[in-house]
Design a protein around this motif. Structure first.
Motif, PDB file in Angstrom:
ATOM      1  N   THR A 112     -17.481 -22.352 -21.544  1.00 26.75           N
ATOM      2  CA  THR A 112     -17.777 -23.801 -21.561  1.00 26.75           C
ATOM      3  C   THR A 112     -17.160 -24.333 -22.959  1.00 26.75           C
ATOM      4  O   THR A 112     -16.431 -25.421 -22.910  1.00 26.75           O
ATOM      5  CB  THR A 112     -19.217 -24.022 -21.355  1.00 26.75           C
ATOM      6  OG1 THR A 112     -19.575 -23.617 -20.193  1.00 26.75           O
ATOM      7  CG2 THR A 112     -19.473 -25.553 -21.494  1.00 26.75           C
TER       8      THR A 112
ATOM      9  N   SER B   5      -5.484 -26.943 -19.501  1.00 29.29           N
ATOM     10  CA  SER B   5      -5.326 -27.661 -20.456  1.00 29.29           C
ATOM     11  C   SER B   5      -4.484 -28.933 -20.361  1.00 29.29           C
ATOM     12  O   SER B   5      -4.848 -29.758 -21.095  1.00 29.29           O
ATOM     13  CB  SER B   5      -5.112 -26.908 -21.665  1.00 29.29           C
ATOM     14  OG  SER B   5      -5.959 -25.636 -21.836  1.00 29.29           O
TER      15      SER B   5
ATOM     16  N   TRP C  63     -15.033 -23.380 -25.214  1.00 21.34           N
ATOM     17  CA  TRP C  63     -13.771 -22.374 -25.421  1.00 21.34           C
ATOM     18  C   TRP C  63     -13.291 -22.543 -26.786  1.00 21.34           C
ATOM     19  O   TRP C  63     -13.032 -21.473 -27.494  1.00 21.34           O
ATOM     20  CB  TRP C  63     -12.824 -22.379 -24.280  1.00 21.34           C
ATOM     21  CG  TRP C  63     -11.729 -21.571 -24.659  1.00 21.34           C
ATOM     22  CD1 TRP C  63     -10.375 -21.746 -24.747  1.00 21.34           C
ATOM     23  CD2 TRP C  63     -11.657 -19.986 -24.808  1.00 21.34           C
ATOM     24  NE1 TRP C  63      -9.625 -20.651 -24.999  1.00 21.34           N
ATOM     25  CE2 TRP C  63     -10.573 -19.509 -25.133  1.00 21.34           C
ATOM     26  CE3 TRP C  63     -12.709 -19.225 -24.581  1.00 21.34           C
ATOM     27  CZ2 TRP C  63     -10.324 -18.153 -25.298  1.00 21.34           C
ATOM     28  CZ3 TRP C  63     -12.622 -17.784 -24.614  1.00 21.34           C
ATOM     29  CH2 TRP C  63     -11.437 -17.300 -25.053  1.00 21.34           C
TER      30      TRP C  63
ATOM     31  N   THR D 189      -6.627 -24.253 -24.707  1.00 23.89           N
ATOM     32  CA  THR D 189      -7.855 -25.073 -25.333  1.00 23.89           C
ATOM     33  C   THR D 189      -9.046 -25.253 -24.160  1.00 23.89           C
ATOM     34  O   THR D 189      -9.836 -25.745 -24.500  1.00 23.89           O
ATOM     35  CB  THR D 189      -7.335 -26.498 -25.653  1.00 23.89           C
ATOM     36  OG1 THR D 189      -6.729 -27.162 -24.526  1.00 23.89           O
ATOM     37  CG2 THR D 189      -6.358 -26.209 -26.873  1.00 23.89           C
ATOM     38  N   LYS D 190      -8.648 -24.827 -22.945  1.00 19.44           N
ATOM     39  CA  LYS D 190      -9.601 -24.755 -22.041  1.00 19.44           C
ATOM     40  C   LYS D 190      -9.330 -23.681 -20.789  1.00 19.44           C
ATOM     41  O   LYS D 190      -8.128 -23.627 -20.679  1.00 19.44           O
ATOM     42  CB  LYS D 190      -9.695 -26.192 -21.363  1.00 19.44           C
ATOM     43  CG  LYS D 190     -10.715 -26.415 -20.392  1.00 19.44           C
ATOM     44  CD  LYS D 190     -10.831 -28.130 -19.978  1.00 19.44           C
ATOM     45  CE  LYS D 190     -11.879 -28.352 -19.063  1.00 19.44           C
ATOM     46  NZ  LYS D 190     -11.841 -29.831 -18.553  1.00 19.44           N
TER      47      LYS D 190
END
Length: 306
Positions: free
Chosen positions: A61, A9, A63, A87-88
């Motif tokens: 994908t 992220s 998230w 966040t990813k």
């Protein structure tokens, strides 16, 4: 991710990442990035968990949306226990014209744990078997060994890593200083207190990023002159070496006092503890008390003049 761990992220944008070593073992695709991060591809992660590529795609994908749903909440809870609020979950990278997803080891272990023990309506025998075979630290060891990197560096420890890098990068042009060379005193103190200075723990990258932001934000070029790019070379036993010499910023000697004040008054008290804690969390270094280490590496206050 701005909890300061080596995760997708936050570091993408700070440092251009790319694979430097890759291998496929029993159908599991894996590799190591130029900053030393071990990863699995989506295909490798799906094979590890015993599920389809589509299952991993749907889980990871979107998230931010998925982690609000029951299955995502379970994976997120595992990540949060590791101190990760993401966040990813992966990097989108390109290798030889092909797009790949790189999932770092901590994320892989969280997803593997979910499929082994929490996922419903799936055959979890593969995930359970692999989870039992791999603790988080052994997953990183497995990846390093599989791509030909010795994770223990028994003959090339922290001192050797520091010495090799110092010898390779000692010729900075006259009138300039490099962040790496100027950090030599700090690096030695860190090694003395147990910091594993090596391919997966390169503190001058962190310092260089934040110092560069400080330089630009305060327009220090107007005060000290322009900075320049100079090639930085990694030892041949570092995975980063495969990328060749990396352009790194060097700074005018006139700014050296400013850099040292910034290190003592800004970076060390506000950024350094989080960096140490993140490296301990992802297994790159042993658990070290960041506050104790900070007290040992920070320079004492100057004596008062009468």
């Amino acid at each position: 991710m701005d909890n300061n761990e080596s995760m997708p992220s936050d570091r993408q944008g700070e440092l251009v990442l790319f694979p430097v070593k890759e291998k496929e073992v029993d159908g599991i695709q894996m590799g190591v990035l130029n900053d030393g991060t071990p990863y699995l591809t989506m295909r490798g992660l799906s094979r590890l968990c015993g599920v389809s590529h589509k299952a991993i795609d749907l889980l990871t994908t979107e998230w931010l949306d998925v982690k609000q749903k029951p299955r995502g909440q379970k994976v997120d809870a595992i990540l949060v226990k590791k101190g990760l609020r993401l966040t990813k979950l992966f990097w989108n990278l390109e290798k030889n014209g092909t797009d790949i997803r790189a999932y770092p080891a901590s994320v892989c272990m969280a997803i593997l744990e979910y499929y082994a023990f929490d996922a419903e309506q799936v055959d979890n025998e593969t995930a359970k078997a692999n989870y039992r075979a791999l603790a988080e630290s052994t997953l990183k060891r497995f990846i390093y060994l599989s791509v030909g990197i010795d994770p223990e560096n028994p003959h090339r420890g922290a001192w050797q890593a520091f010495q090799d890098r110092l010898q390779l990068n000692s010729q900075v042009p006259f009138g300039f200083f490099s962040v790496f060379s100027e950090m030599a005193d700090l690096s030695l103190k860190m090694i003395n207190t147990g910091f594993n200075f090596g391919p997966t723990s390169v503190p001058d990258i962190s310092v260089g990023i934040f110092w560069g932001k400080h330089w630009v934000a305060n327009e220090l070029n107007q005060k000290y002159g322009d900075r320049a790019k100079h090639a930085h070379t990694y030892p041949d036993w570092f995975p980063q070496h495969k990328a060749g010499p990396i352009d790194a910023w060097i700074y005018p000697d006139d700014a050296l006092g400013e850099f040292r004040r910034w290190m003592q008054q800004s970076y060390l008290p506000t950024k350094f503890p989080a960096y140490i804690e993140s490296k301990a969390r992802d297994g790159s270094i042993p658990q070290i008390n960041s506050i104790t280490l900070l007290s040992q590496v920070k320079k004492p206050e100057p004596p008062k003049l009468n």
